[in-house]
Design a protein around this motif. Structure first.
Motif, PDB file in Angstrom:
ATOM      1  N   GLU A 136     -17.763  -1.877   7.803  1.00  0.00           N
ATOM      2  CA  GLU A 136     -17.794  -2.542   9.105  1.00  0.00           C
ATOM      3  C   GLU A 136     -19.065  -2.184   9.875  1.00  0.00           C
ATOM      4  OE1 GLU A 136     -14.127  -1.641  11.080  1.00  0.00           O
ATOM      5  OE2 GLU A 136     -12.969  -2.939   9.757  1.00  0.00           O
ATOM      6  N   LYS A 160       0.817  -1.215   0.000  1.00  0.00           N
ATOM      7  CA  LYS A 160       0.000   0.000   0.000  1.00  0.00           C
ATOM      8  C   LYS A 160       0.854   1.270   0.000  1.00  0.00           C
ATOM      9  CE  LYS A 160      -3.787  -2.402   0.431  1.00  0.00           C
ATOM     10  NZ  LYS A 160      -3.785  -3.448  -0.533  1.00  0.00           N
ATOM     11  N   LYS A 165      -5.300   6.551   1.023  1.00  0.00           N
ATOM     12  CA  LYS A 165      -5.293   5.750   2.246  1.00  0.00           C
ATOM     13  C   LYS A 165      -6.419   6.190   3.186  1.00  0.00           C
ATOM     14  CE  LYS A 165      -0.351   4.837   2.020  1.00  0.00           C
ATOM     15  NZ  LYS A 165       0.981   5.118   2.575  1.00  0.00           N
ATOM     16  N   GLU A 168     -13.787   1.578   4.564  1.00  0.00           N
ATOM     17  CA  GLU A 168     -13.722   0.359   5.379  1.00  0.00           C
ATOM     18  C   GLU A 168     -14.592   0.491   6.622  1.00  0.00           C
ATOM     19  OE1 GLU A 168     -10.395  -2.231   7.856  1.00  0.00           O
ATOM     20  OE2 GLU A 168      -9.729  -0.799   6.337  1.00  0.00           O
ATOM     21  N   GLU A 169     -14.527   1.640   7.283  1.00  0.00           N
ATOM     22  CA  GLU A 169     -15.346   1.859   8.477  1.00  0.00           C
ATOM     23  C   GLU A 169     -16.831   1.750   8.152  1.00  0.00           C
ATOM     24  OE1 GLU A 169     -14.107   5.656   9.954  1.00  0.00           O
ATOM     25  OE2 GLU A 169     -12.172   4.907  10.636  1.00  0.00           O
ATOM     26  N   ALA A 205     -12.858  -1.964   0.458  1.00  0.00           N
ATOM     27  CA  ALA A 205     -12.448  -0.561   0.496  1.00  0.00           C
ATOM     28  C   ALA A 205     -11.336  -0.301  -0.522  1.00  0.00           C
ATOM     29  CB  ALA A 205     -11.985  -0.180   1.904  1.00  0.00           C
ATOM     30  N   TRP A 206     -10.314  -1.155  -0.550  1.00  0.00           N
ATOM     31  CA  TRP A 206      -9.214  -0.957  -1.498  1.00  0.00           C
ATOM     32  C   TRP A 206      -9.675  -1.185  -2.928  1.00  0.00           C
ATOM     33  CZ3 TRP A 206      -5.386   1.950  -0.546  1.00  0.00           C
ATOM     34  CH2 TRP A 206      -4.914   2.092   0.761  1.00  0.00           C
ATOM     35  N   LYS A 239     -14.022  -7.534   9.137  1.00  0.00           N
ATOM     36  CA  LYS A 239     -12.878  -6.631   8.995  1.00  0.00           C
ATOM     37  C   LYS A 239     -12.097  -6.915   7.710  1.00  0.00           C
ATOM     38  CE  LYS A 239      -9.376  -4.057  10.790  1.00  0.00           C
ATOM     39  NZ  LYS A 239      -9.367  -2.720  10.250  1.00  0.00           N
ATOM     40  N   GLU A 240     -11.815  -8.183   7.448  1.00  0.00           N
ATOM     41  CA  GLU A 240     -11.031  -8.544   6.276  1.00  0.00           C
ATOM     42  C   GLU A 240     -11.772  -8.199   4.982  1.00  0.00           C
ATOM     43  OE1 GLU A 240     -11.698 -10.780   8.781  1.00  0.00           O
ATOM     44  OE2 GLU A 240      -9.764 -10.568   9.780  1.00  0.00           O
ATOM     45  N   ALA A 290      -9.745   4.908   1.764  1.00  0.00           N
ATOM     46  CA  ALA A 290      -9.919   3.482   2.012  1.00  0.00           C
ATOM     47  C   ALA A 290     -10.319   3.230   3.464  1.00  0.00           C
ATOM     48  CB  ALA A 290      -8.642   2.721   1.669  1.00  0.00           C
ATOM     49  N   GLU A 291      -9.696   3.945   4.379  1.00  0.00           N
ATOM     50  CA  GLU A 291     -10.023   3.779   5.795  1.00  0.00           C
ATOM     51  C   GLU A 291     -11.470   4.166   6.068  1.00  0.00           C
ATOM     52  OE1 GLU A 291      -8.628   5.681  10.045  1.00  0.00           O
ATOM     53  OE2 GLU A 291      -7.116   5.441   8.476  1.00  0.00           O
ATOM     54  N   GLU A 316     -11.927  -4.402   4.418  1.00  0.00           N
ATOM     55  CA  GLU A 316     -10.663  -3.858   3.922  1.00  0.00           C
ATOM     56  C   GLU A 316     -10.502  -4.154   2.427  1.00  0.00           C
ATOM     57  OE1 GLU A 316      -5.863  -3.926   4.825  1.00  0.00           O
ATOM     58  OE2 GLU A 316      -7.188  -5.234   5.974  1.00  0.00           O
TER      59      GLU A 316
END
Length: 62
Positions: free
Chosen positions: A25, A6, A14, A21-22, A38-39, A31-32, A17-18, A35
């Motif tokens: 979730e 990354k 970044k 991802e949130e 998100a990417w 979580k996996e 993506a975070e 992520e």
């Protein structure tokens, strides 16, 4: 589990993506998986890493 380095992504990518991802979730995605999604979304929107040597595709000059 997502793979890849990354370090070729910008700070903005970044953060995006975070944030994405949130959101996943909160929707109950693991979580996996969150992520990975998100990417994938960042790559779809921006064409991958933007720093030299990144994983993004070249954009046509048209």
């Amino acid at each position: 589990m997502p793979q890849g380095d990354k370090s070729k992504y910008t700070d903005k990518q970044k953060r995006q993506a975070e944030h994405i991802e949130e959101g996943y979730e909160k929707s109950g995605v693991s979580k996996e998986e969150a992520e990975a999604r998100a990417w994938a979304t960042v790559n779809k929107n921006d064409g991958g890493g933007e720093l030299p040597g990144g994983s993004g595709r070249k954009k046509s000059g048209k």
